[in-house]
Design a protein around this motif. Structure first.
Motif, mmCIF file in Angstrom:
data_model
loop_
_atom_site.group_PDB
_atom_site.id
_atom_site.type_symbol
_atom_site.label_atom_id
_atom_site.label_comp_id
_atom_site.label_asym_id
_atom_site.label_seq_id
_atom_site.Cartn_x
_atom_site.Cartn_y
_atom_site.Cartn_z
ATOM 1 N N GLU A 39 0.866 -1.190 0.000
ATOM 2 C CA GLU A 39 0.000 0.000 0.000
ATOM 3 C C GLU A 39 0.897 1.233 0.000
ATOM 4 N N TRP A 40 0.864 1.981 -1.087
ATOM 5 C CA TRP A 40 1.673 3.187 -1.193
ATOM 6 C C TRP A 40 0.860 4.387 -0.699
ATOM 7 N N SER A 41 1.195 4.870 0.471
ATOM 8 C CA SER A 41 0.519 6.034 1.040
ATOM 9 C C SER A 41 0.945 7.290 0.289
ATOM 10 N N PRO A 42 0.206 8.394 0.444
ATOM 11 C CA PRO A 42 0.629 9.647 -0.191
ATOM 12 C C PRO A 42 2.034 10.062 0.232
ATOM 13 N N GLU A 43 2.383 9.821 1.485
ATOM 14 C CA GLU A 43 3.704 10.212 1.972
ATOM 15 C C GLU A 43 4.797 9.344 1.354
ATOM 16 N N LEU A 44 4.573 8.026 1.342
ATOM 17 C CA LEU A 44 5.549 7.127 0.735
ATOM 18 C C LEU A 44 5.700 7.421 -0.748
ATOM 19 N N TYR A 45 4.590 7.678 -1.409
ATOM 20 C CA TYR A 45 4.658 7.936 -2.847
ATOM 21 C C TYR A 45 5.485 9.186 -3.138
ATOM 22 N N GLY A 46 5.403 10.170 -2.260
ATOM 23 C CA GLY A 46 6.223 11.361 -2.434
ATOM 24 C C GLY A 46 7.705 11.020 -2.436
ATOM 25 N N GLU A 47 8.095 10.040 -1.613
ATOM 26 C CA GLU A 47 9.499 9.615 -1.585
ATOM 27 C C GLU A 47 9.839 8.794 -2.823
ATOM 28 N N LEU A 48 8.907 7.993 -3.285
ATOM 29 C CA LEU A 48 9.147 7.169 -4.472
ATOM 30 C C LEU A 48 9.283 8.022 -5.734
ATOM 31 N N LEU A 49 8.718 9.213 -5.712
ATOM 32 C CA LEU A 49 8.806 10.100 -6.863
ATOM 33 C C LEU A 49 10.222 10.594 -7.131
ATOM 34 N N ALA A 50 11.135 10.301 -6.214
ATOM 35 C CA ALA A 50 12.538 10.623 -6.465
ATOM 36 C C ALA A 50 13.064 9.863 -7.679
ATOM 37 N N VAL A 51 12.381 8.763 -8.028
ATOM 38 C CA VAL A 51 12.759 7.942 -9.178
ATOM 39 C C VAL A 51 11.715 8.118 -10.268
ATOM 40 N N THR A 52 12.159 8.386 -11.491
ATOM 41 C CA THR A 52 11.234 8.552 -12.607
ATOM 42 C C THR A 52 11.003 7.216 -13.304
ATOM 43 N N GLY A 53 9.785 7.053 -13.825
ATOM 44 C CA GLY A 53 9.423 5.823 -14.512
ATOM 45 C C GLY A 53 8.737 4.845 -13.576
ATOM 46 N N GLY A 54 7.597 4.302 -14.000
ATOM 47 C CA GLY A 54 6.816 3.425 -13.143
ATOM 48 C C GLY A 54 7.506 2.120 -12.806
ATOM 49 N N LYS A 55 8.083 1.466 -13.799
ATOM 50 C CA LYS A 55 8.784 0.199 -13.534
ATOM 51 C C LYS A 55 9.989 0.443 -12.633
ATOM 52 N N GLU A 56 10.687 1.524 -12.897
ATOM 53 C CA GLU A 56 11.835 1.880 -12.062
ATOM 54 C C GLU A 56 11.408 2.178 -10.626
ATOM 55 N N ARG A 57 10.236 2.764 -10.481
ATOM 56 C CA ARG A 57 9.725 3.108 -9.149
ATOM 57 C C ARG A 57 9.409 1.843 -8.344
ATOM 58 N N ILE A 58 8.847 0.840 -9.007
ATOM 59 C CA ILE A 58 8.566 -0.426 -8.319
ATOM 60 C C ILE A 58 9.859 -1.061 -7.838
ATOM 61 N N ARG A 59 10.871 -1.064 -8.675
ATOM 62 C CA ARG A 59 12.161 -1.641 -8.293
ATOM 63 C C ARG A 59 12.783 -0.869 -7.114
ATOM 64 N N PHE A 60 12.683 0.438 -7.155
ATOM 65 C CA PHE A 60 13.208 1.278 -6.081
ATOM 66 C C PHE A 60 12.500 0.949 -4.767
ATOM 67 N N TYR A 61 11.194 0.762 -4.844
ATOM 68 C CA TYR A 61 10.415 0.397 -3.665
ATOM 69 C C TYR A 61 10.907 -0.925 -3.079
ATOM 70 N N LEU A 62 11.153 -1.904 -3.927
ATOM 71 C CA LEU A 62 11.628 -3.201 -3.448
ATOM 72 C C LEU A 62 13.038 -3.095 -2.868
ATOM 73 N N ASP A 63 13.863 -2.290 -3.487
ATOM 74 C CA ASP A 63 15.251 -2.165 -3.036
ATOM 75 C C ASP A 63 15.377 -1.417 -1.711
ATOM 76 N N LYS A 64 14.492 -0.442 -1.496
ATOM 77 C CA LYS A 64 14.655 0.428 -0.326
ATOM 78 C C LYS A 64 13.610 0.218 0.764
ATOM 79 N N TYR A 65 12.374 -0.088 0.381
ATOM 80 C CA TYR A 65 11.279 -0.097 1.361
ATOM 81 C C TYR A 65 10.668 -1.473 1.606
ATOM 82 N N ASN A 66 10.933 -2.428 0.742
ATOM 83 C CA ASN A 66 10.328 -3.749 0.911
ATOM 84 C C ASN A 66 11.372 -4.827 0.598
ATOM 85 N N THR A 67 12.483 -4.747 1.302
ATOM 86 C CA THR A 67 13.603 -5.647 1.023
ATOM 87 C C THR A 67 13.301 -7.098 1.409
ATOM 88 N N GLY A 68 12.282 -7.311 2.250
ATOM 89 C CA GLY A 68 11.951 -8.670 2.669
ATOM 90 C C GLY A 68 11.086 -9.423 1.681
#
Length: 256
Positions: A39-68
């Protein structure tokens, strides 16, 4: 002296506030459909916006916020599938009229079109997302108003790299000094600046505190004749809303 020949627009956050209540919602719907508890909250999504591109954003999320998260064998296919589903949900949201254009956008586009100033788009979002936004805000015919739509994976490197602007300039056979770019974020501004484009920035809730050093002007919105913009940095040259006259004046101030 360079004459203004074209306006090049970013899409998400610039033409419309699509991020918080458009793309973020669509991502979450895609995750739900895939049986994921993300669940990407408005606050988390603001941090994910540091990365451009939707596929790239998913990967960034896995690398930084959902490593498990236990990654599937073919991560590329998994991410691409999620992103394709997200695009489908996003276009459905647009079809419902959920996201209007920002103030002044339609007016400025029409002013430029009527004056014979060429139009183009340079964005990291997918072509399908661009088509959905234009179709459900300006009408299906509006897609043909834009001579070039540089979108998605047409270039190897996304913003803040300047590749997408170089692509658009090459397709239009124009030099950077003949154009003005419109952006809303640090990554977009850096991309346009590296392509040596005069850049007008209109911020939004996610980008108001970004560094826009090098922009011709930074505004909170384009504004309308009866609803002035607020200048956040730069000189509005006596204008109270962003029209083609102001764009020409800002361009002239940089290029003579």
């Amino acid at each position: 002296m360079s004459t203004l020949a074209a306006l090049i627009f970013d899409v998400d956050g610039t033409l419309a506030d699509t991020e918080r209540d458009g793309h973020r919602v669509a991502f979450n719907l895609a995750f739900q459909e895939a049986g994921l508890d993300w669940e990407w909250s408005p606050e988390l999504y603001g941090e994910l916006l540091a990365v451009t591109g939707g596929k790239e954003r998913i990967r960034f999320y896995l690398d930084k916020y959902n490593t498990g998260f236990k990654r599937p064998g073919d991560l590329d296919e998994f991410v691409a599938g999620l992103h394709a589903a997200k695009t489908g949900f996003y276009t459905k949201l647009m079809a419902k009229g959920a996201i209007p254009l920002r103030p002044g956008v339609e007016r400025l586009i029409n002013e430029a079109k009527d004056a014979g100033v060429r139009l183009a788009i340079a964005t990291t979002t997918t072509p399908e997302n661009v088509t959905a936004l234009l179709t459900y805000t300006l009408g299906a015919d509006s897609i043909d108003w834009f001579e070039v739509i540089g979108a998605g994976d047409v270039v190897p490197l996304k913003k803040p790299a300047p590749d997408i602007f170089h692509y658009v300039l090459d397709k239009m056979n124009l030099a950077s000094e003949q154009c003005v770019a419109f952006e809303d974020s640090y990554n977009g501004m850096r991309s346009a600046h590296q392509a040596r484009l005069t850049t007008i920035v209109t911020t939004n809730g996610y980008t108001a505190d970004d560094d826009f050093d090098g922009a011709a002007i930074v505004l909170d919105q384009m504004g309308e004749p009866d609803a002035s913009f607020t200048v956040q940095a730069g000189d509005a040259l006596g204008f109270s809303h962003l029209n083609l006259g102001m764009v020409r004046a800002l361009h002239k101030a940089e290029h003579g």
